[in-house]
Design a protein around this motif. Structure first.
Motif, PDB file in Angstrom:
ATOM      1  N   ARG A  61     -25.691   5.661   6.077  1.00 46.16           N
ATOM      2  CA  ARG A  61     -26.537   4.899   5.467  1.00 46.16           C
ATOM      3  C   ARG A  61     -27.749   5.000   6.433  1.00 46.16           C
ATOM      4  NH1 ARG A  61     -25.963   4.732   0.263  1.00 46.16           N
ATOM      5  NH2 ARG A  61     -27.672   3.324   0.139  1.00 46.16           N
ATOM      6  N   ILE A  62     -29.090   5.123   5.918  1.00 43.85           N
ATOM      7  CA  ILE A  62     -30.198   4.956   6.836  1.00 43.85           C
ATOM      8  C   ILE A  62     -31.172   4.262   6.346  1.00 43.85           C
ATOM      9  CG2 ILE A  62     -29.716   7.483   7.820  1.00 43.85           C
ATOM     10  CD1 ILE A  62     -32.150   8.586   6.417  1.00 43.85           C
ATOM     11  N   ALA A  63     -32.448   4.035   6.902  1.00 44.20           N
ATOM     12  CA  ALA A  63     -33.266   3.497   6.541  1.00 44.20           C
ATOM     13  C   ALA A  63     -33.223   2.079   6.102  1.00 44.20           C
ATOM     14  CB  ALA A  63     -34.230   4.098   5.207  1.00 44.20           C
ATOM     15  N   GLY A  64     -32.446   1.324   7.059  1.00 45.55           N
ATOM     16  CA  GLY A  64     -31.730  -0.087   6.605  1.00 45.55           C
ATOM     17  C   GLY A  64     -30.963  -0.051   5.872  1.00 45.55           C
ATOM     18  N   GLY A  65     -30.186   0.931   5.280  1.00 40.41           N
ATOM     19  CA  GLY A  65     -29.136   0.839   4.356  1.00 40.41           C
ATOM     20  C   GLY A  65     -29.741   1.180   2.822  1.00 40.41           C
ATOM     21  N   SER A  66     -30.828   1.360   2.518  1.00 40.22           N
ATOM     22  CA  SER A  66     -31.444   1.686   1.618  1.00 40.22           C
ATOM     23  C   SER A  66     -31.168   3.076   1.009  1.00 40.22           C
ATOM     24  CB  SER A  66     -32.952   1.357   1.300  1.00 40.22           C
ATOM     25  OG  SER A  66     -33.792   2.025   2.301  1.00 40.22           O
ATOM     26  N   THR A  67     -30.863   3.825   1.903  1.00 38.93           N
ATOM     27  CA  THR A  67     -31.038   5.552   1.548  1.00 38.93           C
ATOM     28  C   THR A  67     -29.744   6.163   2.241  1.00 38.93           C
ATOM     29  OG1 THR A  67     -33.385   5.822   1.695  1.00 38.93           O
ATOM     30  CG2 THR A  67     -32.195   7.627   2.107  1.00 38.93           C
ATOM     31  N   GLU A  68     -29.144   7.043   1.667  1.00 38.70           N
ATOM     32  CA  GLU A  68     -27.933   7.937   2.172  1.00 38.70           C
ATOM     33  C   GLU A  68     -28.497   9.221   2.588  1.00 38.70           C
ATOM     34  OE1 GLU A  68     -23.875   7.890   0.658  1.00 38.70           O
ATOM     35  OE2 GLU A  68     -24.682   9.745  -0.201  1.00 38.70           O
ATOM     36  N   ARG A  98     -31.256  11.546   1.077  1.00 37.74           N
ATOM     37  CA  ARG A  98     -31.857  12.746   1.905  1.00 37.74           C
ATOM     38  C   ARG A  98     -30.715  13.716   2.134  1.00 37.74           C
ATOM     39  NH1 ARG A  98     -34.864  10.072  -0.010  1.00 37.74           N
ATOM     40  NH2 ARG A  98     -36.601   8.910   0.808  1.00 37.74           N
ATOM     41  N   ILE A  99     -30.866  15.208   2.023  1.00 46.59           N
ATOM     42  CA  ILE A  99     -29.944  15.981   2.663  1.00 46.59           C
ATOM     43  C   ILE A  99     -30.420  16.944   3.573  1.00 46.59           C
ATOM     44  CG2 ILE A  99     -28.384  17.859   1.633  1.00 46.59           C
ATOM     45  CD1 ILE A  99     -28.802  16.803  -1.284  1.00 46.59           C
ATOM     46  N   MET A 100     -29.538  17.098   4.701  1.00 44.68           N
ATOM     47  CA  MET A 100     -29.953  17.732   5.818  1.00 44.68           C
ATOM     48  C   MET A 100     -28.884  18.993   5.784  1.00 44.68           C
ATOM     49  SD  MET A 100     -29.875  16.697   9.717  1.00 44.68           S
ATOM     50  CE  MET A 100     -30.948  15.352   9.492  1.00 44.68           C
ATOM     51  N   VAL A 101     -29.455  20.298   5.933  1.00 51.15           N
ATOM     52  CA  VAL A 101     -28.628  21.279   6.062  1.00 51.15           C
ATOM     53  C   VAL A 101     -28.713  22.178   7.391  1.00 51.15           C
ATOM     54  CG1 VAL A 101     -28.113  23.575   4.811  1.00 51.15           C
ATOM     55  CG2 VAL A 101     -29.136  21.890   3.473  1.00 51.15           C
ATOM     56  N   ASP A 133     -21.740   5.210  16.249  1.00 48.17           N
ATOM     57  CA  ASP A 133     -22.491   5.237  14.962  1.00 48.17           C
ATOM     58  C   ASP A 133     -23.965   5.663  15.035  1.00 48.17           C
ATOM     59  OD1 ASP A 133     -22.114   4.625  12.160  1.00 48.17           O
ATOM     60  OD2 ASP A 133     -23.285   2.662  12.437  1.00 48.17           O
ATOM     61  N   ARG A 134     -23.985   6.671  16.102  1.00 44.27           N
ATOM     62  CA  ARG A 134     -25.419   7.340  16.061  1.00 44.27           C
ATOM     63  C   ARG A 134     -25.179   8.849  15.909  1.00 44.27           C
ATOM     64  NH1 ARG A 134     -27.524   5.141  21.793  1.00 44.27           N
ATOM     65  NH2 ARG A 134     -25.092   5.321  21.849  1.00 44.27           N
ATOM     66  N   MET A 135     -25.929   9.325  15.241  1.00 53.47           N
ATOM     67  CA  MET A 135     -25.891  10.900  15.267  1.00 53.47           C
ATOM     68  C   MET A 135     -26.502  11.518  16.084  1.00 53.47           C
ATOM     69  SD  MET A 135     -26.077  12.573  11.237  1.00 53.47           S
ATOM     70  CE  MET A 135     -27.932  12.844  11.301  1.00 53.47           C
ATOM     71  N   ASP A 192     -32.065   6.224  12.592  1.00 57.43           N
ATOM     72  CA  ASP A 192     -31.790   5.950  11.211  1.00 57.43           C
ATOM     73  C   ASP A 192     -32.840   5.312  10.555  1.00 57.43           C
ATOM     74  OD1 ASP A 192     -29.439   7.378  11.335  1.00 57.43           O
ATOM     75  OD2 ASP A 192     -28.381   5.277  11.571  1.00 57.43           O
ATOM     76  N   ALA A 193     -33.516   4.628  11.255  1.00 56.68           N
ATOM     77  CA  ALA A 193     -34.674   3.832  10.654  1.00 56.68           C
ATOM     78  C   ALA A 193     -35.963   4.508   9.921  1.00 56.68           C
ATOM     79  CB  ALA A 193     -35.207   2.698  11.457  1.00 56.68           C
ATOM     80  N   ALA A 194     -36.235   5.506  11.091  1.00 53.83           N
ATOM     81  CA  ALA A 194     -37.240   6.387  11.038  1.00 53.83           C
ATOM     82  C   ALA A 194     -36.958   7.847  10.303  1.00 53.83           C
ATOM     83  CB  ALA A 194     -38.250   6.605  12.242  1.00 53.83           C
ATOM     84  N   ALA A 195     -35.670   7.944  10.098  1.00 51.28           N
ATOM     85  CA  ALA A 195     -35.176   9.230   9.352  1.00 51.28           C
ATOM     86  C   ALA A 195     -35.754  10.441  10.161  1.00 51.28           C
ATOM     87  CB  ALA A 195     -35.449   9.297   8.179  1.00 51.28           C
TER      88      ALA A 195
END
Length: 710
Positions: free
Chosen positions: A435-442, A498-501, A515-517, A550-553
């Protein structure tokens, strides 16, 4: 090592407790220094790792007498059975071990979650039950009790009240095999999907078949138990007569094939190599079948004997991150095995694990000693036979699968929330999701495998932005295709997803730390002493590091400088010093080639370590590219390393000997290779000249660098 294991995505570690190391003399126990089990468990917990304690009493692990003290072997009492005098000594040992674990078990909020009883004892189920009873008498309470379950092992029946979960094995090769075979018969089976959990190469009694277990016992391979592994080959040890060269790709393919076959717990042997006190390893002199190096137990593991990080550390971490994200959904899914005969190179190997709606498609054209044929215009039609309630064609558009690929694709993966998009299939591997952007986005992160075109089939016609070519299929779904992997900075947006390849290079550099990428060119783990801090292990003076915000993606990048780290070439000449071939000899109960003990004719090479490298607190190693038979390393006359050449570089730890190296050189004693000796090495390295050839030597300075929270 524990931090590096955690950085590789491990969630638990296991350790033998070798009896001979802790009770060297009857009644005198030693839990100090490197033998400090309690400190090991606490350090593991500090790094976020659970612990499985392999209690013995017999452990094997290529240890002299399987880990039994010499005094016990010489006592003349029956061992590994319910003999009163043996059990008296076991009670004393178990009491000491369990006292070291006081307050550290799962029931006490500690990290010890499991205990393994004995090791590779196939025909004494009543003794295994006795041993668990003794451990419980001494107060050990853990959620899981296990016993190794290969070789048609007999375990106590569950109605006896002392169940032991069978844990399984699988190796790409074996040093214990005969030197006359290129690939042991047990190895090939582990590279295709199968329902048989047993490794029939080891253990007794071999004649027992499912349904034929005697009263009071159950056959481990037939037990109604989860498919758990404890010994997936993380590499392979070497013996004098036979020296396997298991590759990182072998390790990763075998591990993924095991998940495809239904595994719910991936356990490795070895994940991290080590060094054994001189004289404590397996030998013909001790009555065992083969000689192994006197000190080195590197095993070709993801983490080498001296903390060298190898390619399969990253390859396995990709699987571990996927399992961390999806394991709770994957574990209850049943596996349906497909594909052709194991010895047919034209046949695609595949399996499906599903709950009926969603799941995973496993595909493989990989096997060691020659890959399977590539699959052109691949497309599978899956349905009820594979456990899917709704028929599905995968991939949406036929594609080519190269030879030498082992992969897994998602099927009907729900993204985001209950109303989010559904990924019907992707021809790329799920690496992680968060979960990113404060949990609103996966954020979903995928790995594109080399040579495999990336397709993503999304249910319906959701709004999609970002890279890729979009089209609508005849079934009304949206197909997104890529000619190349977009990369870590190019995100596909689909609603709140959001999808990252990533390509394989970047995927092997990605970890999840506290818990950080994190993307890093060197291994990174959390600093247990500094919340938010990172620890970088490097032998390069500069490390590229990026932490995903995560917040700024987006990624926040920095360069980490470790000025004392580095690799310096200290020998650039190809030396071929003269050396005499010792007279070959055989020994042990199976008459195998014995390691030479006569080094009087060895080539002797001295390497002087420059004084400026003997200061500081980092690790100091020598890395040797050489060919020959056996090498020994001495400092001031003391044996500090022994290497059976088998195709890998030889690394010698110098850190403990810094003071001695101020006045004494590193002395190498090298015996020559002789192709006619009968020693087996991998076909890929056989064509080396006879004699001793020392091609290059490097001095390696490895630093543990602290990075402030970022």
């Amino acid at each position: 090592m524990l931090g590096l294991a955690r950085s590789g995505g491990l969630t638990s570690v296991a350790s033998y407790v070798f009896w001979r190391h802790h009770e060297p003399r009857p009644g005198e126990f030693d839990w100090s220094g490197a033998r400090d089990l309690r400190r090991f468990v606490r350090l593991a917990a500090a790094h976020g790792l659970d612990v499985v304690v392999r209690l013995g009493p017999w452990s094997h692990g290529e240890m002299r007498h399987g880990g039994f003290p010499d005094w016990l072997v010489d006592a003349g009492i029956p061992l590994r059975q319910d003999h009163p005098e043996y059990l008296r000594l076991v009670r004393r040992l178990y009491g000491q071990i369990i006292a070291q674990l006081e307050g550290l078990t799962h029931d006490d909020g500690g990290p010890v979650i499991a205990a393994q009883i004995e090791n590779e004892l196939a025909d004494q189920p009543e003794h295994l039950a006795t041993l668990r009873g003794i451990a419980e008498e001494h107060g050990l309470r853990v959620p899981l009790w296990t016993a190794t379950g290969w070789g048609r092992t007999l375990l106590p029946r569950r109605d006896q009240g002392l169940p032991l979960l069978p844990v399984c094995s699988g190796y790409a090769d074996g040093f214990w095999a005969d030197s006359s075979v290129d690939q042991p018969p047990f190895a090939a089976a582990h590279f295709h999907y199968e329902e048989v959990r047993d490794d029939l190469d080891d253990g007794q009694p071999g004649e027992i078949q499912p349904g034929e277990a005697p009263p009071g016992a159950v056959l481990a391979s037939a037990a109604d138990a989860p498919f758990i592994t404890c010994e997936l080959g993380g590499g392979m040890h070497v013996a004098y007569h036979r020296r396997p060269l298991v590759t990182p790709e072998d390790v990763a393919a075998l591990a993924l094939a095991t998940v495809g076959s239904g595994s719910v717990w991936q356990g490795y042997y070895m994940y991290a190599g080590g060094s054994t006190p001189d004289g404590d390893q397996e030998s013909q002199e001790a009555g065992q079948p083969q000689d192994v190096p006197r000190i080195s137990y590197d095993f070709g593991a993801p983490l080498g004997e001296h903390a060298t990080v190898r390619a399969h550390h990253g390859m396995l971490r990709r699987q571990h991150l996927w399992l961390a994200a999806e394991g709770s959904r994957l574990a209850p899914m049943r596996s349906t095995v497909g594909g052709g005969a194991a010895d047919d190179p034209r046949s695609l190997r595949w399996a499906v694990r599903t709950d009926g709606e969603s799941g995973w498609l496993f595909l493989s054209t990989y096997r060691p000693h020659g890959h399977l044929d590539p699959q052109t215009q691949l497309q599978l039609h899956l349905g009820a036979r594979e456990g899917l309630r709704r028929p599905q064609t995968v991939p949406a558009r036929p594609l080519d699968l190269p030879a030498g690929v082992s992969t897994v694709w998602p099927l009907n993966l729900a993204l985001g929330g209950p109303d989010g998009p559904v990924l019907r299939c992707a021809t790329a591997e799920v690496l992680t999701r968060r979960r990113i952007a404060g949990g609103s986005t996966e954020l979903l992160v995928l790995t594109a495998r080399a040579g495999v075109a990336v397709q993503m089939l999304l249910a319906g016609e959701p709004e999609i932005t970002g890279p890729g070519r979009r089209s609508v299929t005849s079934a009304g779904d949206t197909l997104l295709e890529f000619s190349v992997a977009p990369g870590p900075d190019d995100l596909v947006s689909c609603g709140d997803v959001r999808i990252m390849v990533l390509d394989e290079t970047d995927a092997d550099r990605l970890g999840v730390v506290a818990d950080r990428m994190v993307l890093s060119s060197a291994p990174v783990h959390a600093d247990p002493e500094s919340p938010g801090g990172l620890v970088v292990h490097t032998e390069e003076s500069e490390v590229e590091l990026a932490v995903f915000d995560d917040a700024a993606a987006r990624w926040r990048r920095r360069r980490v400088h470790a000025p004392r780290a580095g690799v310096q070439l200290v020998l650039a000449d190809d030396l071929a010093p003269p050396a005499a071939v010792p007279v070959p000899r055989a020994g042990g109960p199976e008459g195998r080639l014995a390691a030479p003990q006569d080094f009087s004719g060895a080539a002797v090479v001295e390497l002087k370590v420059p004084a400026e490298h003997l200061i500081g607190d980092g690790r100091l190693l020598v890395r040797l590219d050489w060919t020959g038979d056996v090498g020994r390393a001495r400092i001031g006359g003391r044996l500090v390393g022994e290497h059976y050449w088998h195709g890998r570089v030889w690394e010698i730890e110098l850190t403990p000997w810094r003071d001695a190296l101020r006045t004494a050189p590193l002395v190498l004693e090298l015996l020559p290779w002789c192709a006619e000796s009968g020693v087996w090495v991998h076909p890929s390295v056989r064509q080396v000249p006879d004699g001793v050839h020392l091609r290059r030597a490097w001095l390696v300075r490895r630093e543990r660098h602290l990075v402030a929270p970022c």
